[in-house]
Design an enzyme around this catalytic site. Structure first.
Site, short mmCIF file in Angstrom:
data_model
loop_
_atom_site.label_atom_id
_atom_site.label_comp_id
_atom_site.label_asym_id
_atom_site.label_seq_id
_atom_site.Cartn_x
_atom_site.Cartn_y
_atom_site.Cartn_z
N LYS A 15 9.71 3.94 -1.83
CA LYS A 15 8.50 4.17 -2.61
C LYS A 15 8.70 5.37 -3.52
O LYS A 15 9.54 6.24 -3.28
CB LYS A 15 7.29 4.39 -1.71
CG LYS A 15 7.26 5.70 -0.94
CD LYS A 15 5.91 5.85 -0.23
CE LYS A 15 5.80 7.19 0.51
NZ LYS A 15 4.46 7.39 1.07
N LYS A 46 -0.15 11.88 4.37
CA LYS A 46 -0.52 12.16 5.75
C LYS A 46 0.63 12.89 6.42
O LYS A 46 1.77 12.79 5.97
CB LYS A 46 -0.91 10.88 6.48
CG LYS A 46 0.02 9.70 6.32
CD LYS A 46 -0.60 8.46 6.95
CE LYS A 46 0.25 7.21 6.71
NZ LYS A 46 0.00 6.60 5.40
N GLU A 53 -7.47 5.24 10.33
CA GLU A 53 -7.43 4.77 11.71
C GLU A 53 -6.01 4.42 12.15
O GLU A 53 -5.73 4.34 13.34
CB GLU A 53 -8.34 3.55 11.87
CG GLU A 53 -8.09 2.41 10.91
CD GLU A 53 -6.81 1.65 11.17
OE1 GLU A 53 -6.46 1.48 12.35
OE2 GLU A 53 -6.17 1.22 10.19
N SER A 54 -5.12 4.23 11.19
CA SER A 54 -3.74 3.85 11.50
C SER A 54 -2.87 5.05 11.84
O SER A 54 -1.66 5.01 11.65
CB SER A 54 -3.14 3.08 10.32
OG SER A 54 -3.25 3.82 9.13
N ASP A 62 5.81 9.07 13.93
CA ASP A 62 6.42 7.78 13.63
C ASP A 62 7.75 7.92 12.89
O ASP A 62 8.32 9.00 12.82
CB ASP A 62 5.45 6.93 12.81
CG ASP A 62 5.25 7.45 11.39
OD1 ASP A 62 5.34 8.67 11.22
OD2 ASP A 62 5.01 6.63 10.48
N ARG A 120 -5.57 -7.68 10.64
CA ARG A 120 -6.12 -6.55 11.37
C ARG A 120 -7.63 -6.72 11.47
O ARG A 120 -8.31 -6.96 10.47
CB ARG A 120 -5.78 -5.24 10.68
CG ARG A 120 -4.29 -4.98 10.49
CD ARG A 120 -4.01 -3.50 10.30
NE ARG A 120 -2.69 -3.22 9.79
CZ ARG A 120 -1.57 -3.22 10.50
NH1 ARG A 120 -1.62 -3.55 11.78
NH2 ARG A 120 -0.40 -2.93 9.95
N ASP A 143 4.82 10.73 9.15
CA ASP A 143 3.50 10.93 8.55
C ASP A 143 2.35 10.50 9.46
O ASP A 143 1.19 10.75 9.13
CB ASP A 143 3.40 10.25 7.18
CG ASP A 143 3.53 8.74 7.24
OD1 ASP A 143 3.81 8.18 8.32
OD2 ASP A 143 3.36 8.10 6.18
N ARG A 144 2.65 9.88 10.58
CA ARG A 144 1.59 9.45 11.51
C ARG A 144 1.66 10.25 12.80
O ARG A 144 2.66 10.88 13.11
CB ARG A 144 1.69 7.96 11.80
CG ARG A 144 1.60 7.11 10.54
CD ARG A 144 1.62 5.63 10.85
NE ARG A 144 1.69 4.86 9.62
CZ ARG A 144 1.03 3.73 9.40
NH1 ARG A 144 0.25 3.23 10.34
NH2 ARG A 144 1.15 3.10 8.25
N ASP A 167 8.79 7.98 9.71
CA ASP A 167 8.98 8.93 8.61
C ASP A 167 8.14 10.19 8.76
O ASP A 167 8.08 11.00 7.83
CB ASP A 167 8.69 8.26 7.26
CG ASP A 167 7.24 7.84 7.11
OD1 ASP A 167 6.59 7.52 8.12
OD2 ASP A 167 6.74 7.83 5.97
N THR A 186 0.82 -1.22 0.00
CA THR A 186 0.00 0.00 0.00
C THR A 186 0.84 1.26 0.00
O THR A 186 0.35 2.33 -0.32
CB THR A 186 -0.94 0.02 1.22
OG1 THR A 186 -0.16 -0.13 2.41
CG2 THR A 186 -1.95 -1.11 1.15
N ARG A 207 8.47 -2.81 0.94
CA ARG A 207 9.09 -2.95 2.26
C ARG A 207 9.57 -4.37 2.45
O ARG A 207 8.83 -5.33 2.21
CB ARG A 207 8.11 -2.58 3.38
CG ARG A 207 7.70 -1.11 3.34
CD ARG A 207 6.74 -0.77 4.45
NE ARG A 207 6.22 0.58 4.27
CZ ARG A 207 5.24 1.12 5.00
NH1 ARG A 207 4.69 0.41 5.97
NH2 ARG A 207 4.83 2.35 4.76
N THR A 236 -7.88 1.40 2.13
CA THR A 236 -6.70 1.77 2.90
C THR A 236 -5.54 2.10 1.95
O THR A 236 -5.33 1.42 0.95
CB THR A 236 -6.30 0.62 3.83
OG1 THR A 236 -7.34 0.43 4.80
CG2 THR A 236 -5.01 0.90 4.55
N SER A 290 8.32 3.42 7.15
CA SER A 290 7.32 4.10 7.97
C SER A 290 7.47 3.77 9.45
O SER A 290 8.50 4.05 10.05
CB SER A 290 5.91 3.76 7.47
OG SER A 290 4.94 4.56 8.11
N HIS A 291 6.45 3.15 10.04
CA HIS A 291 6.41 2.89 11.47
C HIS A 291 7.08 1.58 11.85
O HIS A 291 7.07 1.19 13.02
CB HIS A 291 4.96 2.89 11.94
CG HIS A 291 4.10 1.90 11.19
ND1 HIS A 291 3.84 2.04 9.85
CD2 HIS A 291 3.47 0.78 11.57
CE1 HIS A 291 3.06 1.04 9.45
NE2 HIS A 291 2.84 0.25 10.47
#
Length: 543
Positions: free
Chosen positions: A126, A376, A364-365, A277, A496, A281-282, A279, A18, A22, A344, A113-114
């Protein structure tokens, strides 16, 4: 320096998820692995000859070495210029902003990411397009298709770039510009928020704790929160990026940001807490003894965003990923705004943002953002919260209590079963998929199924259809359970399970979410046969 054309063969498993590709760091470090995928990106987007690219990452292990390889390959493929964050650092939202501000042809962002970082942890790469957002489904498919047939990659046989030295240099015939990774982003934030009001908040004794989790947001948070807005030194915790994120897991949720949660639930807790997080973005938002779920945060921001100068003229609409609770929908309905439910993956918001159909988006993540970039943006969300706190003079807990009293509360939780055997996880989903037509009317514990389907999305902008986006089971009384396999892990599969229950009774708005959702939790586990099919007695992570 000369251009080498190196013969190669396809490497299996280079299908992007997504948000890019990774894998374990050791996999990316295998001879030819990074080179194959980078060349496939270049070929999949129609080549990079004469183009300008933004390049940067979150500073995790292998970031600087990988950037050196990417720059030599970009030069060998005829790129005109690469703009790189100093030290190889660029938060994902800052990279998106640079792509847009500089009119670049796209960007390569190095991050998982996270996910954890280090030689035995995770790495990722990416491509973001000219609009600053993640590659579209069509572009991703072209990149993947190229990985299956690649027979050569191009790279300079030498040439190093000092990533720490600001300014412009040459690499072969390509220009490389090293830029301050924070300056342009901080300038953008100053146009969106009332920095004077936020600074006055801190000057008046308002206390905050921001956990940068040893990740890329640290320099941005220090520059903006402490240096620009006057928050006391030390407001930013763990603010120096580390290749292994201090040995931690840079995922801003109550489990992995426990140190911040301990601070915020202490008797002398600060007024406001936040985390970001790997990178950048969260985000996680927490008040004194008051955790705010990402779904509730999106809804609150949708309701109050107009208090910030950048959004004073109102919102065009709001979009959320399908597993995210419907709390934001209730705000949009009350305000007469459009609202959209997407699969998502932030890439699905891009068309809506570019078409002007929405202003705010969220998942939601822990991802929230707006039309200021096409990603984000963790620190953006924190600053919007600070602007709202300054404008209202209310605490986080008071804001949420007021919100629930007006709109009702969508109790919400996500249960993650990590590193599940991939075959078992897929069998579980296939089993549910095969029962969808028979589920309505069935009883599971105290719950009665009212509807069940597999989410499919028809993009209202380009008409593209995305199917197989998650199994949804609805229950009488406003409850819902969603089942998805995550595309962001590197070990096995992550199952999930998203759980939601709407509550409008004023006397029942302040329950513990796990208690409020107990009936749906039991029903979801029973219907999916989670214990039998995965061998797990319970989730690894509850958020």
């Amino acid at each position: 320096m000369t251009v080498q054309t190196v013969a190669t063969t396809p490497i299996s498993g280079q299908k992007p998820g997504t948000s890019g590709l990774r894998k374990k760091t050791a996999v990316f470090m295998q001879p030819g692995y990074l080179e194959n995928y980078t060349q496939s990106i270049f070929d999949g987007i129609g080549g990079v000859a004469g183009k300008t690219l933004i390049v940067g990452g979150d500073g995790r292990y292998f970031n600087d070495v990988a950037i050196g390889t990417i720059l030599r390959m970009a030069a060998a493929n005829g790129a005109a210029k690469c703009i790189v964050g100093q030290g190889g650092l660029l938060s994902t939202p800052a990279a998106s902003h640079l792509i847009r501000k500089r009119g670049a042809d796209g960007g390569l962002i190095l991050s998982a990411s996270h996910n954890p970082g280090g030689p035995n942890a995770d790495f990722g790469l990416k491509y973001n397009g000219p609009n600053g957002g993640p590659a579209t489904e069509g572009v991703t498919e072209k990149i993947f298709a190229r990985t299956l047939e690649i027979d050569a990659y191009r790279i300079l046989d030498g040439g190093d770039v000092d990533l720490d030295a600001l300014g412009t240099s040459s690499l072969g015939d390509m220009q490389v510009e090293i830029v301050d990774p924070v300056a342009d982003y901080a300038e953008l934030m100053g146009t969106l928020f009332d920095f004077d009001a936020i600074a006055a908040l801190f000057k008046g004794g308002f206390r905050m704790a921001f956990d940068a989790m040893h990740a890329v947001t640290g320099p941005y948070a220090i520059a903006i929160l402490e240096d620009r807005l006057g928050a006391p030194a030390g407001t930013v915790m763990n603010g120096i990026p580390s290749p292994d994120f201090g040995g931690g897991h840079p995922d801003p949720n109550p489990v992995w940001a426990k140190a911040l949660m301990d601070v915020m639930y202490a008797d002398d807790a600060p007024d406001f807490g936040a985390a970001s997080d790997g990178d950048g973005d969260r985000n996680m938002i927490v008040g004194a003894q008051c955790y705010v779920s990402p779904s509730d945060s999106l809804a609150l921001l949708a309701d109050k965003a107009e208090l910030a100068p950048g959004y004073a003229s109102g919102l065009a609409g709001v979009a959320r990923s399908m597993p995210t609770s419907a709390a934001a929908d209730r705000v949009a309905d009350a305000k007469g705004m459009a609202h959209f439910e997407t699969p998502t993956g932030w890439k699905f918001f891009g068309n809506l943002l570019d078409a002007g159909k929405v202003t705010l988006c969220g998942e939601e993540s822990a991802g929230t953002g707006s039309n200021h970039v096409r990603e984000k943006d963790g620190l953006w969300a924190v600053l919007l919260w600070l602007n709202i706190l300054a404008a209202t003079g209310k605490s986080v807990s008071d804001l949420m209590a007021d919100h629930w009293a007006r709109y009702g509360r969508n109790y919400y939780s996500r249960h993650d079963y990590e590193a599940v055997d991939a075959t078992a996880a897929n069998d579980l989903m296939d089993h549910l998929r095969g029962r969808l037509d028979d589920l309505p009317g069935q009883t599971a514990g105290s719950m009665i199924v009212s509807a069940a389907d597999e989410f499919s999305y028809d993009d209202p902008v380009d008409g593209a259809t995305s199917s197989g986006q998650g199994i949804r089971i609805y229950f009488e009384g406003g409850g819902r359970a969603v089942f998805r396999l995550s595309g962001t892990g590197t070990d096995g599969a992550t199952l999930r399970v998203y759980l939601e229950q709407l509550e409008t009774d004023p006397a029942a708005l302040h329950r513990d979410p796990q208690d409020a959702l107990s009936g749906i939790i039991a029903a979801a586990s029973s219907l999916a046969e989670i214990k039998v099919r995965t061998g797990r007695n319970g989730p690894d992570v509850i958020t």
